[in-house]
Motif scaffolding. Structure first.
Motif, short mmCIF file in Angstrom:
data_model
loop_
_atom_site.label_atom_id
_atom_site.label_comp_id
_atom_site.label_asym_id
_atom_site.label_seq_id
_atom_site.Cartn_x
_atom_site.Cartn_y
_atom_site.Cartn_z
N ASP A 1 0.84 -1.19 0.00
CA ASP A 1 0.00 0.00 0.00
C ASP A 1 0.88 1.25 0.00
OD1 ASP A 1 -2.34 -1.45 0.03
OD2 ASP A 1 -2.44 -1.51 2.23
N VAL A 2 0.49 2.26 -0.78
CA VAL A 2 1.26 3.49 -0.89
C VAL A 2 1.08 4.31 0.39
CG1 VAL A 2 1.59 5.63 -2.18
CG2 VAL A 2 0.99 3.52 -3.39
N LYS A 3 2.21 4.65 1.04
CA LYS A 3 2.16 5.40 2.29
C LYS A 3 2.59 6.85 2.14
CE LYS A 3 0.57 2.16 4.82
NZ LYS A 3 -0.80 2.27 5.32
N TRP A 4 3.39 7.13 1.11
CA TRP A 4 3.87 8.50 0.92
C TRP A 4 4.36 8.65 -0.51
CZ3 TRP A 4 8.45 10.93 -0.48
CH2 TRP A 4 8.54 12.29 -0.20
N VAL A 5 4.14 9.83 -1.09
CA VAL A 5 4.66 10.15 -2.42
C VAL A 5 5.20 11.57 -2.39
CG1 VAL A 5 3.01 8.62 -3.59
CG2 VAL A 5 2.46 11.04 -3.29
N ASN A 6 6.17 11.87 -3.25
CA ASN A 6 6.62 13.26 -3.37
C ASN A 6 5.87 13.96 -4.49
OD1 ASN A 6 7.87 12.17 -5.62
ND2 ASN A 6 9.93 12.82 -5.10
N ALA A 7 6.11 15.26 -4.62
CA ALA A 7 5.37 16.07 -5.60
C ALA A 7 5.64 15.61 -7.03
CB ALA A 7 5.74 17.54 -5.44
N GLN A 8 6.82 15.04 -7.28
CA GLN A 8 7.17 14.62 -8.63
C GLN A 8 6.29 13.45 -9.10
OE1 GLN A 8 9.33 15.34 -6.19
NE2 GLN A 8 9.98 17.28 -7.09
N VAL A 9 5.81 12.63 -8.15
CA VAL A 9 4.89 11.54 -8.51
C VAL A 9 3.58 12.13 -9.04
CG1 VAL A 9 3.51 9.63 -7.61
CG2 VAL A 9 5.88 9.90 -6.88
N GLU A 10 3.07 13.13 -8.34
CA GLU A 10 1.82 13.78 -8.78
C GLU A 10 2.00 14.40 -10.16
OE1 GLU A 10 -0.46 15.65 -5.20
OE2 GLU A 10 1.67 16.03 -4.86
N GLN A 11 3.17 15.01 -10.39
CA GLN A 11 3.43 15.65 -11.67
C GLN A 11 3.56 14.61 -12.79
OE1 GLN A 11 3.46 18.74 -12.46
NE2 GLN A 11 4.30 18.66 -14.53
N LEU A 12 4.27 13.52 -12.54
CA LEU A 12 4.50 12.51 -13.56
C LEU A 12 3.21 11.78 -13.93
CD1 LEU A 12 6.44 10.75 -15.29
CD2 LEU A 12 6.71 9.28 -13.29
N LEU A 13 2.44 11.39 -12.90
CA LEU A 13 1.24 10.58 -13.13
C LEU A 13 -0.01 11.42 -13.31
CD1 LEU A 13 1.85 7.82 -10.43
CD2 LEU A 13 2.49 7.78 -12.85
N ALA A 14 0.08 12.73 -12.98
CA ALA A 14 -1.09 13.61 -13.03
C ALA A 14 -2.23 13.05 -12.16
CB ALA A 14 -1.57 13.82 -14.48
N ILE A 15 -1.83 12.54 -11.00
CA ILE A 15 -2.78 12.02 -10.01
C ILE A 15 -2.46 12.68 -8.68
CG2 ILE A 15 -3.69 9.98 -8.83
CD1 ILE A 15 -2.78 8.30 -11.18
N SER A 16 -3.47 13.11 -7.96
CA SER A 16 -3.24 13.80 -6.69
C SER A 16 -2.75 12.83 -5.62
CB SER A 16 -4.52 14.49 -6.22
OG SER A 16 -5.48 13.52 -5.84
N ARG A 17 -2.05 13.37 -4.64
CA ARG A 17 -1.53 12.60 -3.52
C ARG A 17 -2.68 11.87 -2.79
NH1 ARG A 17 3.06 14.00 -0.44
NH2 ARG A 17 3.07 15.90 -1.68
N GLY A 18 -3.81 12.58 -2.61
CA GLY A 18 -4.93 11.99 -1.89
C GLY A 18 -5.47 10.72 -2.55
N ARG A 19 -5.45 10.68 -3.88
CA ARG A 19 -5.95 9.50 -4.59
C ARG A 19 -4.96 8.34 -4.57
NH1 ARG A 19 -7.74 10.78 -10.45
NH2 ARG A 19 -8.11 8.54 -10.35
N LEU A 20 -3.68 8.63 -4.34
CA LEU A 20 -2.66 7.58 -4.34
C LEU A 20 -2.47 6.95 -2.97
CD1 LEU A 20 0.02 9.32 -6.60
CD2 LEU A 20 -1.25 7.24 -7.17
N LEU A 21 -2.51 7.76 -1.91
CA LEU A 21 -2.23 7.26 -0.57
C LEU A 21 -3.26 6.22 -0.15
CD1 LEU A 21 -1.17 10.52 1.32
CD2 LEU A 21 0.28 8.78 0.27
N GLY A 22 -2.76 5.12 0.41
CA GLY A 22 -3.63 4.04 0.87
C GLY A 22 -4.01 3.05 -0.21
N GLN A 23 -3.71 3.36 -1.48
CA GLN A 23 -4.02 2.45 -2.57
C GLN A 23 -2.89 1.44 -2.74
OE1 GLN A 23 -6.87 2.40 -4.48
NE2 GLN A 23 -7.67 4.00 -3.12
N SER A 24 -3.23 0.27 -3.25
CA SER A 24 -2.21 -0.73 -3.55
C SER A 24 -1.38 -0.27 -4.74
CB SER A 24 -2.85 -2.07 -3.86
OG SER A 24 -1.87 -2.99 -4.35
N ILE A 25 -0.08 -0.46 -4.67
CA ILE A 25 0.79 -0.10 -5.80
C ILE A 25 0.45 -0.96 -7.02
CG2 ILE A 25 2.63 -1.72 -5.21
CD1 ILE A 25 3.01 1.86 -6.61
N LEU A 26 -0.17 -2.12 -6.77
CA LEU A 26 -0.58 -2.98 -7.89
C LEU A 26 -1.65 -2.31 -8.73
CD1 LEU A 26 -0.75 -6.48 -6.13
CD2 LEU A 26 1.13 -5.52 -7.48
N ARG A 27 -2.47 -1.47 -8.10
CA ARG A 27 -3.51 -0.77 -8.86
C ARG A 27 -2.90 0.12 -9.93
NH1 ARG A 27 -8.63 -0.42 -7.78
NH2 ARG A 27 -8.30 -1.17 -5.65
#
Length: 420
Positions: free
Chosen positions: A33-59
């Motif tokens: 499960d994703v516990k933390w991301v930096n701002a570059q992840v949001e920029q690369l994937l165009a997905i907000s931190r809130g939508r990534l945190l707590g999700q499985s990395i497999l998703r």
């Protein structure tokens, strides 16, 4: 790999370090499960931190594996993982051995977004007696775009230098032609003045010879006028090719001020155009030459309005509405030429005119290339030249859709200018 114990190592905060990196970094626990991301992840994937945190990395990396699993299984249990990517995570943790995956495609089809090609690495770590994974991602599309931009920039520079060399060679003969035409005009005027001053009765009597002489004189005057006006036009064209030799007048400014100034000028000429503004009013000031930016905006906005006006005339559709959309944003971790910036100004100008043919998109910023019959092909070249002097860049996208076409010019400008 040694345990990661930040307090004992007396290092700066891990989150602070990760935010300063250009690489996209995710912190994943042993349940994947994703516990933390930096701002570059949001920029690369165009997905907000809130939508990534707590999700499985497999998703994100292997959604098909989640479809076959009812629940998320911790890879630290005795259960043997039954999916390929989970197995790789398991092996990496078991042997404390990182792994790298190249050319992995992230599919955003559920969100109607284009797929993203990336490389990523997975490094197992132990922090405060718990197992985690550090995942780093690099966008392959971004790297290829950077390479293409650099190659295209070099081609633009070569083309500009060649045209400038030709322009220098043509400039002096043009001055000579204009001077000769002016001298010829003066001689005609002098001869007529002398003739008019002679006490000759034939000068006051309208004869066929006088009429012919007068008609010939008017023709010759017209010819010299054409030579002078066309020479002036070519001289002005050459001046545009050569560009300004004046050093930039750097000053701090709010990008919206010159933009609104130009909009007021352009819309007074094209009142039928509707404008939709989407400004980020929290943008910091940038260092730029205000007059040169005004020239950039004039060229781009005039081009957009002319394109929409010509399109409306061709379509003759009473329901067509010329629409101009302008957006300002901050783009993070953006590379311009050889420099990588943590943040730059991103300004997009979109119109719904006739669009640009795909065959011209790769050449549109070259001098003398234009998609409009009345265009000189210098406006966008001047824009490219000015942005290069500002260490910025410009991109263009144009696509057809069911309601017509959409063309978007996107400018990227650093907020500060380099010292060298």
């Amino acid at each position: 790999m040694p345990d990661l114990d930040l307090p004992d190592l007396d290092l700066p905060d891990l989150a602070f370090i990760s935010q300063q990196l250009f690489t996209a970094v995710l912190w994943v626990d042993d349940a994947l499960d994703v516990k933390w991301v930096n701002a570059q992840v949001e920029q690369l994937l165009a997905i907000s931190r809130g939508r990534l945190l707590g999700q499985s990395i497999l998703r994100l990396l292997a959604p098909e594996e989640l479809e076959h699993a009812a629940t998320s299984v911790s890879i630290t249990t005795d259960n043997t993982p039954n999916s390929p990517l989970t197995e790789r995570f398991y092996q990496a943790q078991q042997y404390q051995q990182p792994f790298v995956t190249h050319d992995h495609m992230i599919d955003f089809s559920s969100n109607s977004r284009a797929a993203l090609l990336i490389d990523y690495s997975v490094t197992p770590v132990i922090y405060q007696d718990r197992h985690y994974f550090i995942i780093e991602m690099w966008g392959k599309d971004r790297q290829s775009r950077i390479t293409d931009d650099q190659r295209q920039q070099q081609q633009y520079e070569v083309a500009r230098q060649m045209l400038r060399s030709v322009a220098h060679e043509v400039k002096n003969p043009l001055a000579g032609i204009r001077g000769a035409a002016q001298l010829l005009e003066r001689q005609f005027n002098k001869l007529h003045s002398i003739k008019d001053s002679l006490p000759n009765e034939s000068n006051t009597i309208e004869t066929d010879d006088n009429r012919k002489s007068k008609a010939l004189s008017e023709k010759l005057h017209a010819y010299t006028d054409i030579i002078i006006s066309e020479t002036d036009r070519l001289t002005q064209l050459i001046g545009q090719l050569l560009g300004s030799n004046q050093p930039a007048d750097w000053q701090l400014l709010n990008i919206h001020q010159p933009l609104e100034h130009v909009l007021a000028l352009v819309l007074s000429q094209y009142p039928q155009v509707a404008v939709q503004r989407d400004y980020d009013l929290s943008l910091p000031e940038l260092t730029a030459d205000k007059d040169q930016l005004i020239q950039v905006f004039l060229n781009l906005l005039n081009n957009a309005c002319e394109s929409m006006t010509e399109f409306a005339q061709r379509q003759k559709n009473p329901n067509y509405q010329a629409q101009l959309e302008i957006q300002t944003r901050i783009a993070f971790q953006h590379t311009i030429g050889p420099r990588q910036h943590k943040q730059v100004l991103q300004l997009s100008i979109t119109d719904n005119g006739g669009g640009i043919e795909s065959s011209l998109l790769g050449q549109i910023f070259f001098p003398m290339v234009t998609s409009r019959a009345a265009g000189t092909g210098l406006g966008l070249s001047i824009v490219q030249d000015i942005l290069s002097r500002h260490h910025g860049m410009i991109e263009v996208r144009s696509k057809k859709h069911e309601n017509g076409s959409s063309t978007c010019f996107t400018l990227y400008l650093p907020f500060t200018q380099p010292l060298n």
